[in-house]
Design a protein around this motif. Structure first.
Motif, PDB file in Angstrom:
ATOM      1  N   ASP A 159      -2.420   0.703  -5.371  1.00  0.00           N
ATOM      2  CA  ASP A 159      -1.008   0.664  -4.996  1.00  0.00           C
ATOM      3  C   ASP A 159      -0.566   2.034  -4.470  1.00  0.00           C
ATOM      4  OD1 ASP A 159      -0.015  -1.856  -5.187  1.00  0.00           O
ATOM      5  OD2 ASP A 159       1.231  -1.498  -6.948  1.00  0.00           O
ATOM      6  N   LYS A 160       0.433   2.001  -3.594  1.00  0.00           N
ATOM      7  CA  LYS A 160       0.930   3.244  -3.011  1.00  0.00           C
ATOM      8  C   LYS A 160       1.781   4.022  -4.021  1.00  0.00           C
ATOM      9  CE  LYS A 160       1.070   1.507   1.746  1.00  0.00           C
ATOM     10  NZ  LYS A 160       1.945   1.217   2.920  1.00  0.00           N
ATOM     11  N   PHE A 161       1.582   5.351  -4.058  1.00  0.00           N
ATOM     12  CA  PHE A 161       2.409   6.206  -4.898  1.00  0.00           C
ATOM     13  C   PHE A 161       3.895   6.064  -4.548  1.00  0.00           C
ATOM     14  CE2 PHE A 161      -1.532   8.784  -5.488  1.00  0.00           C
ATOM     15  CZ  PHE A 161      -1.550   8.775  -6.880  1.00  0.00           C
ATOM     16  N   ALA A 162       4.172   5.934  -3.252  1.00  0.00           N
ATOM     17  CA  ALA A 162       5.563   5.906  -2.795  1.00  0.00           C
ATOM     18  C   ALA A 162       6.337   4.737  -3.398  1.00  0.00           C
ATOM     19  CB  ALA A 162       5.597   5.828  -1.267  1.00  0.00           C
ATOM     20  N   LYS A 163       5.644   3.673  -3.684  1.00  0.00           N
ATOM     21  CA  LYS A 163       6.298   2.505  -4.248  1.00  0.00           C
ATOM     22  C   LYS A 163       6.885   2.797  -5.622  1.00  0.00           C
ATOM     23  CE  LYS A 163       5.335  -2.372  -5.244  1.00  0.00           C
ATOM     24  NZ  LYS A 163       4.320  -3.444  -5.176  1.00  0.00           N
ATOM     25  N   TYR A 164       6.321   3.777  -6.300  1.00  0.00           N
ATOM     26  CA  TYR A 164       6.735   4.105  -7.669  1.00  0.00           C
ATOM     27  C   TYR A 164       7.467   5.446  -7.739  1.00  0.00           C
ATOM     28  CZ  TYR A 164       3.581   0.263  -8.551  1.00  0.00           C
ATOM     29  OH  TYR A 164       2.972  -0.969  -8.527  1.00  0.00           O
TER      30      TYR A 164
END
Length: 819
Positions: free
Chosen positions: A409-414
């Motif tokens: 999963d993308k870091f940016a999503k969190y």
């Protein structure tokens, strides 16, 4: 087999030639006044039930010699339970003693359809519930009633289950427990997995199909379940109920009660556990619950406190099984693996070698965890025979999460920054997240009943409820944690919903005519503020006012039959996901429906039938698109014009004291007019080129079968021994709204068998031995599913179907002991 059949036929025919006797029962009160409409039942292997006529009398004909249990109940009086041996024609008089009615009974009565009401309903009594209660969820106890389709994520009816009535899903089926709403205020679904084994604390259930009578709660739009918990037991009791069956399924229940202490106090308790590995891989359930109540029972007043709670841990199985594993075209599995984003290597190999029990998830703790606790206080005042009232306070505390592993999963999503290791920048990571729901639901309900004469009855009731809910997510582990800390929330939003309703009902009788008027006003205020998992900066408010009128007329043809006609109008607000995840990116519109019902009922000692026709005419109905969100919930859109019309039959025939036949049938059309479907056009590199619109002049509503049939034969060769053979047929259900056979669930027929033997021994009041074999013909079938897909640039349709497979042949064994 031929000899067995001939023997059974001989025993059945022979029973008709045995001496038959007549039992007449007269019901009176302590003043020797005759009680009209008292419920009188005579039970041996099969239960016969009637209501007393204007002279307080009922008559049961053609009863074979033997010992029977005679039970009489009437609102405001204690239940009279008598054992009677019948070896000749008999006439008995039973006198009922006054007893203040239970606090919740007034609320239940206020929202429940009466025996001759101009609405369509089915009642399920305690005896029927007990016979079927081996651990499966409450929807499975209702499976033999008209227009019902049930499904289970795990495949065997334990854990997360769903139910549709007339094609209406859980969000439109209003559920009340003793007059208090159970449906979740935001999703409007009723999740019985949060109340495991609640069936062990039930006295009866009424199912109202269509809009039904005014009630408390938000979901009364397609059907209502009006559930009443156990009645007051005057004597002490104890029960130990145990079941074991396929897939390592267990149910253990302990119930105790004090009976009436000093003719004034009573306490009851239940402790339950249900566990199963599930039919689908890893679809396990670990469910625990308790129930406690205590009451003060006076001559005119009752005060009762109740607390019950359920804790569930279920492994997620909502993803479903890919169609190639269901229908055998395994050559398509590689295409499905790409659409499902299955990692290459071991996981793809597992999919390619799987069978219909395949579960997409493998993470050990890919589970749903939720605890829900209910506290209630009921007060009732039975002022006199003309007037009584009841009020109740309630509070529900819910808290839990589902945990899931997320690969790459993308870091940016969190809200996390990329990780830099030397010269490498890492933008993605494997992680484990929890998505939480933390809520409070509280309020008050009330009902005032006034009966100035035998002809007129008036009710005013209603409720005020408030819901507060926090939605948030946490990352509890990550391969690369960036700058995150334990306890950080990557999204948070809170929701508040207030729901006020007031209703008035008038029942008036004139000779053979009964008239019903019913008017409800509802005010709903709903707001969400904060960040969701996908959508940021939500600031949503909706204020709605609904006026829901209902009217009906019943004609009493004679004491055994009546005909009715009713009209009802209702409006209903959208659910949370309609606001937050609307596929059309638009603000959803409340649904509106006109419901016309007409029916005929007939009942005598050996035969009863109900037949009705209905037309449910919708404006702006919210219908499923066929796709799901990332927690398995169906996404919906408004459609301007749609309808559900049909005919339903519900019949039972007591052929002899040994043989009973019950059957239901439902035939319907469920259509959308001028349906506009929007499908993305995607190229070979998964780029969206445009969105095409496809118009259907008239098409079927998703997951709404046109034909549903059920059938049950009960044979009782001995007084305490019975055999039951049940079957259920459901016609084709479409996964989306295109009437496409390629995207549909095949019709299925399922047959179950059970036997029950009851006896007394060693000082025990009663021992029940139960054996149930479900799906005896090993039918491989599916009862739910979803689909998604797109168009290619050349106009070809690409789609991916997923199904919830139900268990093949499986069994449950039960041992119930009453002390």
């Amino acid at each position: 087999m031929t000899k067995v059949f001939i023997s059974m036929l001989f025993m059945t025919v022979s029973s008709w030639t045995y001496a038959q006797h007549r039992l007449s029962v007269e019901v009176v009160n302590e003043k020797q006044e005759k009680l009209t409409h008292a419920s009188v039942s005579v039970s041996r292997a099969v239960r016969l039930q009637q209501q007393s006529d204007k002279d307080g009398r009922v008559q049961f004909d053609n009863l074979a010699a033997g010992r029977y249990q005679v039970q009489v109940s009437y609102v405001g009086y204690s239940i009279q339970d008598t054992s009677l041996r019948i070896d000749k024609d008999q006439v008995i008089r039973l006198q009922l003693q006054p007893l203040s009615i239970r606090a919740e009974e007034v609320l239940v009565t206020a929202t429940r359809a009466k025996s001759n009401a101009a609405t369509t309903f089915t009642n399920i009594d305690k005896q029927t519930i007990e016979k079927a209660n081996l651990g499966r969820d409450i929807p499975y106890l209702l499976d033999q009633t008209p227009s019902v389709v049930v499904s289970s994520d795990a495949g065997n009816g334990i854990g997360y289950t769903s139910m549709r009535i007339r094609g209406s899903d859980n969000a439109r089926i209003n559920v009340t427990l003793d007059g208090i709403p159970l449906n979740d205020a935001e999703s409007m679904g009723s999740f019985f997995v949060n109340l495991p084994d609640f069936a062990s604390s039930l006295d009866n259930i009424q199912i109202q199909r269509g809009i039904g009578t005014s009630t408390n709660g938000a979901g009364a739009f397609g059907a209502s379940l009006n559930i009443q918990t156990d009645g007051l037991q005057s004597k002490p009791y104890a029960e130990l109920n145990n079941s074991y069956g396929s897939y390592n399924s267990w149910k253990n229940t302990v119930k105790v009660g004090t009976g009436l202490i000093q003719n004034r106090y009573a306490f009851n308790a239940r402790l339950s556990r249900i566990a199963s590995d599930g039919y689908v891989e890893r679809a396990s359930s670990d469910l625990k619950s308790f129930y406690l109540d205590g009451g003060i029972y006076g001559k005119k007043q009752t005060l009762k406190a109740t607390i019950f709670s359920g804790k569930e841990k279920t492994y997620q199985a909502w993803y479903g099984t890919p169609e190639p594993l269901i229908k055998g075209d395994r050559g398509l599995l590689k295409d499905y693996a790409g659409a499902m984003e299955v990692p290459k290597g071991a996981e793809t190999d597992r999919l390619l070698s799987a069978d219909r029990k395949y579960n997409y998830y493998t993470y050990d703790n890919q589970t749903d965890n939720y605890t829900q606790t209910h506290a209630r206080l009921h007060y009732n005042n039975y002022v006199n025979e003309q007037f009584n009232f009841s009020v109740a306070l309630h509070y529900t505390r819910g808290e839990g999460y589902y945990e899931e592993f997320r690969p790459n999963d993308k870091f940016a999503k969190y809200g996390m920054k990329p990780v830099v290791i030397k010269d490498s920048v890492i933008n993605k990571t494997d992680l484990v997240r929890r998505r939480w729901l933390d809520n409070h639901f509280y309020g008050a309900t009330y009902a005032f009943n006034y009966t100035p004469s035998n002809r007129l009855k008036m009710t005013i009731g209603g409720a005020y409820n408030q819901y507060l809910g926090d939605h948030y997510g946490e990352v509890i582990w990550a391969r690369y944690a960036s700058t995150s800390e334990l306890g950080d929330r990557y999204y948070f939003n809170d929701a508040k919903k207030t729901d006020f309703n007031i209703y008035g009902k008038v029942d008036y009788s004139l000779d053979k005519w009964l008239f019903n008027l019913d008017l409800q006003y509802r005010n709903v205020h709903y707001k969400i503020k904060g960040n969701d998992d996908k959508i940021k900066n939500i600031d949503l408010k909706d204020d709605l006012n609904f006026l829901n009128p209902k009217a009906g007329i019943t004609y009493l043809i004679n004491e055994r039959s009546n005909a009715y006609l009713s009209y009802a109008y209702a409006s209903k607000e959208p659910v949370r996901k309609d606001y937050v995840e609307n596929p059309m990116k638009s603000f959803p519109t409340p649904e509106k429906m006109q419901d016309i019902e007409a029916g005929y009922r007939f009942r005598n000692e050996h035969f009863n039938i109900g037949a009705n026709v209905y037309a449910m005419l919708y404006k702006d109905q919210l219908i499923p698109t066929g796709t799901l969100n990332d927690v398995g919930s169906a996404l919906r859109i408004n459609v301007p014009d749609s309808y559900r019309v049909g005919v339903e039959l519900d019949a039972a025939w007591q052929i002899s004291t040994q043989f009973t036949w019950r059957a239901t049938a439902a035939f319907s059309q469920n259509k959308i007019k001028n349906f506009h479907e929007y499908v993305a056009v995607i190229d070979g590199d998964w780029n969206t080129l445009r969105t095409d619109e496809i118009v259907y002049k008239k098409t079927d509503i998703a997951l709404s079968p046109a034909t549903i049939l059920s059938n049950e034969f009960v044979y009782s060769p001995l007084q305490n021994l019975s055999f039951s053979l049940r079957s259920k047929y459901v016609s084709r259900m479409y996964l989306d709204n295109t009437s496409s056979k390629e995207r549909s669930i095949n019709p299925f027929t399922v047959t179950d068998w059970s036997t029950r033997y009851s006896f007394s021994a060693l000082g025990l009041k009663n021992v029940d031995l139960i054996a149930s074999v479900n799906n005896i013909f090993n039918k491989k079938y599916e009862a739910g599913g979803y689909t998604f897909g797109n168009l290619t640039p050349t106009g070809d349709r690409v789609y991916y179907n997923f199904y919830t497979p139900q268990a093949t042949t499986n069994y449950m064994l039960g041992l119930n002991i009453k002390f």
